[in-house]
Scaffold this motif. Structure first.
Motif, PDB file in Angstrom:
ATOM      1  N   PHE A 192       0.877  -1.366  -0.249  1.00  0.00           N
ATOM      2  CA  PHE A 192      -0.415  -0.046  -0.105  1.00  0.00           C
ATOM      3  C   PHE A 192       0.680   0.946   0.001  1.00  0.00           C
ATOM      4  N   ASP A 193       1.638   1.239   0.462  1.00  0.00           N
ATOM      5  CA  ASP A 193       3.081   2.382   0.845  1.00  0.00           C
ATOM      6  C   ASP A 193       4.072   2.738   0.015  1.00  0.00           C
ATOM      7  N   TYR A 194       3.941   1.495  -1.039  1.00  0.00           N
ATOM      8  CA  TYR A 194       4.727   1.631  -3.199  1.00  0.00           C
ATOM      9  C   TYR A 194       3.020   2.102  -3.904  1.00  0.00           C
ATOM     10  N   GLN A 195       2.488   1.624  -3.570  1.00  0.00           N
ATOM     11  CA  GLN A 195       0.990   1.826  -4.944  1.00  0.00           C
ATOM     12  C   GLN A 195       0.893   3.127  -4.532  1.00  0.00           C
ATOM     13  N   GLY A 196       0.291   2.779  -2.878  1.00  0.00           N
ATOM     14  CA  GLY A 196      -0.653   4.197  -2.447  1.00  0.00           C
ATOM     15  C   GLY A 196      -2.338   4.009  -2.972  1.00  0.00           C
ATOM     16  N   TYR A 197      -2.324   2.548  -2.896  1.00  0.00           N
ATOM     17  CA  TYR A 197      -3.960   2.684  -2.764  1.00  0.00           C
ATOM     18  C   TYR A 197      -4.625   1.225  -3.169  1.00  0.00           C
TER      19      TYR A 197
ATOM     20  N   PRO B 295      -1.120   4.743  -9.839  1.00  0.00           N
ATOM     21  CA  PRO B 295      -0.973   4.090  -9.196  1.00  0.00           C
ATOM     22  C   PRO B 295       0.918   4.726  -7.994  1.00  0.00           C
ATOM     23  N   ARG B 296       1.750   4.931  -7.298  1.00  0.00           N
ATOM     24  CA  ARG B 296       2.837   5.802  -6.679  1.00  0.00           C
ATOM     25  C   ARG B 296       3.165   6.911  -7.043  1.00  0.00           C
ATOM     26  N   SER B 297       1.905   7.286  -7.660  1.00  0.00           N
ATOM     27  CA  SER B 297       2.358   8.540  -8.258  1.00  0.00           C
ATOM     28  C   SER B 297       2.478   9.336  -6.313  1.00  0.00           C
ATOM     29  N   HIS B 298       1.651   9.202  -5.711  1.00  0.00           N
ATOM     30  CA  HIS B 298       2.349   9.594  -4.381  1.00  0.00           C
ATOM     31  C   HIS B 298       3.642  10.135  -4.125  1.00  0.00           C
ATOM     32  N   ASN B 299       4.817   9.103  -4.332  1.00  0.00           N
ATOM     33  CA  ASN B 299       6.023   9.201  -4.090  1.00  0.00           C
ATOM     34  C   ASN B 299       7.262  10.257  -4.501  1.00  0.00           C
ATOM     35  N   SER B 300       6.498  10.456  -5.443  1.00  0.00           N
ATOM     36  CA  SER B 300       6.967  11.827  -6.500  1.00  0.00           C
ATOM     37  C   SER B 300       6.469  13.356  -5.410  1.00  0.00           C
TER      38      SER B 300
ATOM     39  N   ARG C  98      -4.044   6.969   0.282  1.00  0.00           N
ATOM     40  CA  ARG C  98      -3.385   8.279  -0.057  1.00  0.00           C
ATOM     41  C   ARG C  98      -3.984   9.260  -0.571  1.00  0.00           C
ATOM     42  N   PRO C  99      -3.774  10.385   0.075  1.00  0.00           N
ATOM     43  CA  PRO C  99      -4.448  11.844  -0.289  1.00  0.00           C
ATOM     44  C   PRO C  99      -3.852  11.863  -1.726  1.00  0.00           C
ATOM     45  N   HIS C 100      -2.676  12.524  -1.249  1.00  0.00           N
ATOM     46  CA  HIS C 100      -2.087  12.683  -3.008  1.00  0.00           C
ATOM     47  C   HIS C 100      -1.333  11.737  -3.542  1.00  0.00           C
ATOM     48  N   VAL C 101      -2.243  10.750  -3.485  1.00  0.00           N
ATOM     49  CA  VAL C 101      -1.940   9.514  -4.712  1.00  0.00           C
ATOM     50  C   VAL C 101      -2.786  10.531  -6.007  1.00  0.00           C
ATOM     51  N   LEU C 102      -2.198  10.910  -7.321  1.00  0.00           N
ATOM     52  CA  LEU C 102      -2.787  11.517  -8.135  1.00  0.00           C
ATOM     53  C   LEU C 102      -4.607  10.587  -8.343  1.00  0.00           C
ATOM     54  N   HIS C 103      -5.282  11.077  -9.185  1.00  0.00           N
ATOM     55  CA  HIS C 103      -6.401  10.303  -9.210  1.00  0.00           C
ATOM     56  C   HIS C 103      -7.497  11.470  -9.614  1.00  0.00           C
TER      57      HIS C 103
END
Length: 217
Positions: free
Chosen positions: A4-9, A146-151, A182-187
């Motif tokens: 989840f931490d990696y994918q963001g969802y 997915p994973r966009s929040h890591n940026s 995660r709230p800041h994952v791109l959606h």
């Protein structure tokens, strides 16, 4: 790092029993549409929602994604919404404005104080989107990168460029499912083709300990 931490969802199937979903639908159906759509303090308006957000099962789910003591940040009720552009949720709501280093900018809307917190806060938040109706091509659905929040947090130009260069996924869900993000994952919201109602109860949880003087709304 967890998946989840990696994918963001994460898509969790069948979290809410259909009997509970039906009870929620019936209770919320008694409220006129114009009051239901976009209700940003649903737990303070609907007793049945207040009961739900403290449900031990939901709290356990939130705790599995967070560190620290879990608090409820905000509870929103959405009706089907028009299509929206790619974006990140980057603000939280607090009881009042206090000048604290790295917290800002602030803005106030309808007596509610919004602030952009440090990225560490967003990294320790999870949004549980409780699906009261199916989300599909007919009713509309959420699309995620997915994973966009890591940026981290991006400007509008960076978001546009990122979306053009990374693959997205369509989140089709059934009533009773929970979509954790995660709230800041791109959606973005993709509008349905059939004009079918789709209701989502969104609960934001956070495990971050607020600095002295700040309180969740």
């Amino acid at each position: 790092m967890s998946a989840f931490d990696y994918q963001g969802y994460e898509h969790l199937s069948g979290v809410l029993p259909m009997a509970q979903v039906t009870r929620l639908r019936d209770a919320l159906a008694e409220t006129p549409l114009e009051q239901k759509a976009g209700e940003k303090s649903a737990d303070k308006v609907f007793p049945i929602v207040q009961e739900l957000v403290s449900d031990p099962n939901l709290v356990r789910i939130a705790e599995s994604y967070l560190t620290g003591i879990v608090s409820i940040v905000q509870v929103k009720l959405f009706e089907s919404t028009p299509a929206k552009a790619w974006h990140q949720e980057r603000h939280v709501v607090l009881n009042h404005k206090v000048d604290v280093a790295d917290w800002g900018p602030w803005h106030e809307q309808n007596g509610v104080h919004y602030v952009q917190p440090p990225i560490e806060v967003l990294d320790n938040m999870v949004t549980l989107r409780l699906q009261l109706d199916a989300a599909n091509e007919e009713s509309g659905y959420l699309r995620i990168i997915p994973r966009s929040h890591n940026s981290g947090l991006m400007s509008e130009e960076e978001i546009e460029a990122y979306a053009e260069s990374h693959e997205s996924i369509d989140c089709f869900t059934e009533a009773g499912d929970v979509l954790a993000i995660r709230p800041h994952v791109l959606h973005k919201t993709c509008e349905g083709s059939g004009g079918v109602s789709r209701r989502v109860l969104q609960i934001e949880y956070c495990g971050y300990k607020l600095p002295a003087g700040l309180e969740w709304a």
